[in-house]
Structures are given as structure tokens and as C-alpha cells.
Design an enzyme around this catalytic site. Sequence first.
Site, PDB file in Angstrom:
ATOM      1  N   GLY A 171       0.817  -1.209   0.000  1.00 21.07           N
ATOM      2  CA  GLY A 171       0.000   0.000   0.000  1.00 21.07           C
ATOM      3  C   GLY A 171       0.846   1.252   0.000  1.00 21.07           C
ATOM      4  O   GLY A 171       0.594   2.205  -0.746  1.00 21.07           O
ATOM      5  N   ASP A 172       1.885   1.267   0.832  1.00 20.18           N
ATOM      6  CA  ASP A 172       2.782   2.419   0.896  1.00 20.18           C
ATOM      7  C   ASP A 172       3.508   2.633  -0.428  1.00 20.18           C
ATOM      8  O   ASP A 172       3.616   3.758  -0.924  1.00 20.18           O
ATOM      9  CB  ASP A 172       3.814   2.210   2.011  1.00 20.18           C
ATOM     10  N   THR A 173       4.050   1.551  -0.979  1.00 20.20           N
ATOM     11  CA  THR A 173       4.851   1.706  -2.186  1.00 20.20           C
ATOM     12  C   THR A 173       3.989   2.053  -3.398  1.00 20.20           C
ATOM     13  O   THR A 173       4.434   2.792  -4.280  1.00 20.20           O
ATOM     14  CB  THR A 173       5.687   0.447  -2.462  1.00 20.20           C
TER      15      THR A 173
END
Length: 388
Positions: A171-173
Site C-alpha cells: 500500500g505504501d509503495t
Amino acid sequence: MTATGKSKGPLDGIRVVEMGQLIAGPFCGQLLGDMGAEIVKLEPPGTGDPMRHWGQGDKPSWWRVIARNKYSVACDLRSDEGQQLARGLAARADILIENFKPGTLEKWNLDPADLRAANPRLIVVRVSGYGQTGPYAARAGFGGIGEAMGGWRAIVGYPDRPPARMGVSIGDTLAATYGCMGALAALHHRERTGEGQIVDSALYEAVLQVMESTVSDYSVSGTRRRRTGSTLPGIAPSNVYPCRDGEYLIGANGDAIFARLAAAMGRPELAADPRYATHLARGAHQEELDALIAAWTATLTVAELEAKMIEASVPAGRIYDAGEMMADPHFAAREALVTVPDAEFGTVTMQGVFPKLSATPGSIRRPAPVAVGQDTDAVLERWLGREG
């Protein structure tokens, strides 16, 4: 391959201030740095970014990847002095990245509207859990929360178990990658107009964007995707199959490809069998087809099966871990892994720079800063014309 840093990259001359911490903001900075931008990372004095201590094993090394091509400047954004320094750098930057909770920059007297008033060419990339607007904007949000809201967690795992997660912070990347893509689009717009803008990248929306037809299927037919383990319903054969000494991934769901797989199995008649002759038929008989293929692969070693799949031109591949990647000749030939000098570890092998550009390739020009604030004086002199 040892990273040489000779290529300046397509973003050479672009200056970036990175105010974020942990994963999303810093990964966006990593991507821009890999493409040649100069990344000045503002870190809290003393403690620095928590990413300095993340990773696995007795020598965590994630920092070496996510902070490559960056300069570390010690800056306390909670103090008047730190805020003044940040404003000075933003006034001379092309891009500013932040991934704090919405409202934090405003609280620190660093409202993007004010920063852009002082530097109209500034592009501000804001990465957050829910975006900068909407009823949930003020909520705290990490990558896992974005994965849950965006629909990812609901379909990962097996139907008789709770939702699972990937082993990486996807999700972050994803949100960082969309933030980077937005920054590049904003640079193109600025080239034509001279004006910067705000790039608003929400974690849940970045996940939602890669969810294929999840929402449209529900909209059209009321179909809700569920957890299905290692298979996609209706896509067959496409699974991980057992061998005598491991597992192997085969993706042969196209009609012509399946015919080649059937021939390689010594069962060419399967391609004409009404149960398996078409994409829809194979999808309807997915479980029995997978069982049939698994019974065959279980008689072979991974190497034997791979040889057969290569000869038959069937998409297939081994399931690699890091050690197998480092030993593979294709990784070496394409410089997918590079070895970077490191003041503490000697060298660190990590993923290279992607995608590969033919005329202006990106590169790892400098290793991650070892000490918090080690580049403060040099950056202040180069950017602001003064000593730290």
C-alpha cells in the site's frame, strides 16, 4: 554489478526536498532520486528517520535502499528554526514530498499554499492514508489500512481463513509510486505553464487503482470478489504446482498455450477435451484441471519441469528468494541487482534502478547517508549559499 553512479539520469537538475518518514514519502523520494533528482532529506536531529532501523536480520539494511541517492539534513520541523530552514529549501526546490497526517504541515507553519506563494514553480507531493480532503482525511492511516479500505486485504488469502497480507508494504509503495507519477506529470505541466501544483496521493486510492474489475464487476452483476488462495477464479491453469523438490508456477490459461502444455505433459488430447478446450471451459473445471496438472508435476523435479516448459514455450517460472535472485544469470545480465559501497557494511547488494531508459538511464550515484545530518553544511552552502 557494482553501482558506478556515472549516469546522471533524466531528472538531473531537479531539486527535491523530502520531509516524509517511514515508507511512502521516502520511497517516492527514492524513485525520483534513482531518476537523477537531487534529494535532500530532512531528518529529526539525533533520531533521524525510523527507517534507519527497519529491515530483517541482525543487520537491518532497508535504509540503504530507500535512502540511496539522498543527502541528509538535520532539521527539527517542530521548531521555528527548522521551519525557517525548510521554507528556505522549499523556495529553491522543484518538488517537495511529505507523507505526514493531513494538517501537519499547516500546523508547522509550512502550509503548501504559502510555500507555493513564495515559489510558484513548486510541486508538492502529499501522500496520506485517505487523501487531503473528504470526511476521513484527518484520520491516521498506514499502508495496511489503505490495503484494507482499497479492497486488497479482502481478496488475499484462503476463504476459510482471515484476510492475509503480502510480505511487503504494498500500500505504501503503490501510493509512493503514484505520487512519483503525479510529480512527473506536474513537471510536464510546469514546463508548459511555469506553474507547480499539489499532487494528492491517497493510500487507499492507490490500492483501489490496481484492483482490476473488482468494483465494476459488482456494479454490473453484483459479484463480490472473495479470497481464493493461490488461484484466480476462472483463470486456468494458472497456479503453483508441486514438484519432487519444490514448487513451480505455470501460467497456461491461453488456448494455444494450454495446447502446448498438454503436449508437453504427453496428453495432447486435453486441448480438444470439451472440459478444457476453451478459456471458459477451463475456468469452469479449474479444480479438476489443477489436480490433473499437479499429479503430473509431482513426478518431476523443478529443473526437469522448467526444461519442459522452456522447450514448449509455456510461461512458467521458479519461485525465487533473495539467494536465488543473487545466483541467477538473468538478474546479473540485466543488472537487476547492484552492489553499493557502504561505510558500515562494506557493500550492500540491492535492487537496481527501474525502468531502464536507453538514453538517460537512472543510477545509484551515492549510498544512503550513514549519519543523521551528515550533509547539512554542504546542502546549505549549495542551496542557500550559507554555512550550516
